[in-house]
Design an enzyme around this catalytic site. Sequence first.
Site, PDB file in Angstrom:
ATOM      1  N   ASP A  43      27.048  17.470 -22.192  1.00 32.20           N
ATOM      2  CA  ASP A  43      26.583  17.536 -20.942  1.00 32.20           C
ATOM      3  C   ASP A  43      25.796  15.970 -20.911  1.00 32.20           C
ATOM      4  OD1 ASP A  43      27.089  19.199 -18.202  1.00 32.20           O
ATOM      5  OD2 ASP A  43      25.382  18.108 -18.240  1.00 32.20           O
ATOM      6  N   TYR A 162      38.164  10.461  -5.598  1.00 32.33           N
ATOM      7  CA  TYR A 162      38.305  11.708  -6.087  1.00 32.33           C
ATOM      8  C   TYR A 162      39.815  12.206  -6.043  1.00 32.33           C
ATOM      9  CZ  TYR A 162      36.527  15.918  -6.903  1.00 32.33           C
ATOM     10  OH  TYR A 162      36.072  17.307  -7.902  1.00 32.33           O
TER      11      TYR A 162
HETATM   12  P1  NAI Z   1      28.292  20.345 -10.941  1.00 31.64           P
HETATM   13  O1  NAI Z   1      28.110  19.681 -10.761  1.00 31.64           O
HETATM   14  O2  NAI Z   1      27.890  21.795 -10.966  1.00 31.64           O
HETATM   15  O3  NAI Z   1      29.022  20.500 -12.699  1.00 31.64           O
HETATM   16  C1  NAI Z   1      29.463  19.767 -13.359  1.00 31.64           C
HETATM   17  C2  NAI Z   1      28.742  19.320 -14.868  1.00 31.64           C
HETATM   18  O4  NAI Z   1      29.622  18.194 -15.009  1.00 31.64           O
HETATM   19  C3  NAI Z   1      26.933  18.936 -14.792  1.00 31.64           C
HETATM   20  O5  NAI Z   1      26.752  19.589 -15.907  1.00 31.64           O
HETATM   21  C4  NAI Z   1      27.220  17.426 -15.283  1.00 31.64           C
HETATM   22  O6  NAI Z   1      25.878  16.947 -15.639  1.00 31.64           O
HETATM   23  C5  NAI Z   1      28.713  16.973 -15.683  1.00 31.64           C
HETATM   24  N1  NAI Z   1      28.360  15.843 -15.531  1.00 31.64           N
HETATM   25  C6  NAI Z   1      28.823  14.828 -14.924  1.00 31.64           C
HETATM   26  N2  NAI Z   1      29.056  13.059 -15.104  1.00 31.64           N
HETATM   27  C7  NAI Z   1      29.274  13.313 -16.965  1.00 31.64           C
HETATM   28  C8  NAI Z   1      29.308  12.721 -17.727  1.00 31.64           C
HETATM   29  N3  NAI Z   1      28.958  11.347 -17.500  1.00 31.64           N
HETATM   30  N4  NAI Z   1      28.649  12.889 -18.785  1.00 31.64           N
HETATM   31  C9  NAI Z   1      28.673  14.257 -19.216  1.00 31.64           C
HETATM   32  N5  NAI Z   1      27.956  15.321 -18.520  1.00 31.64           N
HETATM   33  C10 NAI Z   1      28.680  15.208 -17.484  1.00 31.64           C
HETATM   34  O7  NAI Z   1      30.026  21.008 -10.828  1.00 31.64           O
HETATM   35  P2  NAI Z   1      31.328  22.229 -10.410  1.00 31.64           P
HETATM   36  O8  NAI Z   1      31.571  22.192  -9.009  1.00 31.64           O
HETATM   37  O9  NAI Z   1      30.838  22.707 -11.691  1.00 31.64           O
HETATM   38  O10 NAI Z   1      32.145  20.618 -11.687  1.00 31.64           O
HETATM   39  C11 NAI Z   1      33.430  21.436 -13.050  1.00 31.64           C
HETATM   40  C12 NAI Z   1      34.339  20.432 -12.272  1.00 31.64           C
HETATM   41  O11 NAI Z   1      34.671  21.300 -11.130  1.00 31.64           O
HETATM   42  C13 NAI Z   1      34.679  18.823 -11.370  1.00 31.64           C
HETATM   43  O12 NAI Z   1      35.583  17.773 -12.760  1.00 31.64           O
HETATM   44  C14 NAI Z   1      34.779  18.776 -10.800  1.00 31.64           C
HETATM   45  O13 NAI Z   1      35.440  17.581  -9.844  1.00 31.64           O
HETATM   46  C15 NAI Z   1      35.857  20.181 -10.466  1.00 31.64           C
HETATM   47  N6  NAI Z   1      36.012  20.399  -8.805  1.00 31.64           N
HETATM   48  C16 NAI Z   1      34.657  21.214  -8.431  1.00 31.64           C
HETATM   49  C17 NAI Z   1      35.476  22.050  -7.659  1.00 31.64           C
HETATM   50  C18 NAI Z   1      33.896  22.044  -6.942  1.00 31.64           C
HETATM   51  O14 NAI Z   1      33.791  22.860  -4.998  1.00 31.64           O
HETATM   52  N7  NAI Z   1      32.594  23.113  -7.109  1.00 31.64           N
HETATM   53  C19 NAI Z   1      36.412  21.711  -6.733  1.00 31.64           C
HETATM   54  C20 NAI Z   1      37.551  21.381  -7.306  1.00 31.64           C
HETATM   55  C21 NAI Z   1      37.399  20.571  -8.661  1.00 31.64           C
END
Ligand code: NAI
Length: 258
Positions: A43, A162
């Site tokens: 992360d 996105y």
């Molecule tokens: P979140 O924001 O809770 O977790 C995302 C994590 O990715 C964070 O810990 C962040 O620090 C890390 N991150 C972001 N950019 C980074 C980088 N450049 N290098 C390393 N780490 C990085 O979000 P969530 O929702 O758990 O997201 C997980 C996946 O699910 C993502 O790909 C998101 O697009 C996808 N997603 C989320 C949905 C939702 O409703 N929350 C729905 C559909 C897809």
Amino acid sequence: MKLSSLSRSIAGKTAIVTGAASGMGRATARLFADEGANVAALDINADALAEVTGEIEAAGRPVRGWQLDLADKDAVERVIGAVADTFGGIDILINNAGIGAGGAIDSDNYEATWQRGFDVLLTAHVRTIRAALPWLRQSDGARIVNIASTEGLGATKYGSAYSAAKTGVIGLTRSLAVEFGAEGITVNCICPGPIRTGMTDAIPEASKQEYARRRVALKRYAEPEEVAHATLSLVLPAASFITGVALPVDGGLTIKNA
Ligand code: NAI
């Protein structure tokens, strides 16, 4: 005596989870650790990452955290190599890290949003897969799961960068499933619907409930653990004939017309 030869255990496997410090990545890292895997948690957020790895360590499970920006090609290669050195190989790769990349196409910062969005949401996946491939090829039953989105199946206004990146994740998944098929490496993706994570934290509760009431068959947002369990199902040794799938985990979002 066991009557089935197919295992539902990932105990002893080494799994990389990107974006492991929050939301679905965190839930996946915790679940995989519970299931006995060696977890490599990656992360950009060092403090949140330390919290998650500390928690898993306290439960007596093997875990290591690596802080990196997945948009940095050199860092990706260095860290994936370090994971393989630490755990003696790589069996499972979960490309989960993500960011929001919203905005109207004529907004001033659109180019920057598009670039960062693609770097993190799509190009990073390509780089982790390329870097991990030599070890995945040595694994007995390697698994790749990419986290896409229902935005890769449908679309929302002002979500073009996105949506384009997530559609790209689905295309990448399908093509690599074909490319790696003869080697027995499976490549699948999950399309989560609305999930309670860091990414959706800022959406007011009333708006969440209204959206879920209108659009989601199950009438609610999901918890990140519900997606983590779907991810686990796709990486089991027993999931040996599932590849190239884009699996909605969306409470029925994509089947609703109104
Ligand atoms: P979140 O924001 O809770 O977790 C995302 C994590 O990715 C964070 O810990 C962040 O620090 C890390 N991150 C972001 N950019 C980074 C980088 N450049 N290098 C390393 N780490 C990085 O979000 P969530 O929702 O758990 O997201 C997980 C996946 O699910 C993502 O790909 C998101 O697009 C996808 N997603 C989320 C949905 C939702 O409703 N929350 C729905 C559909 C897809």
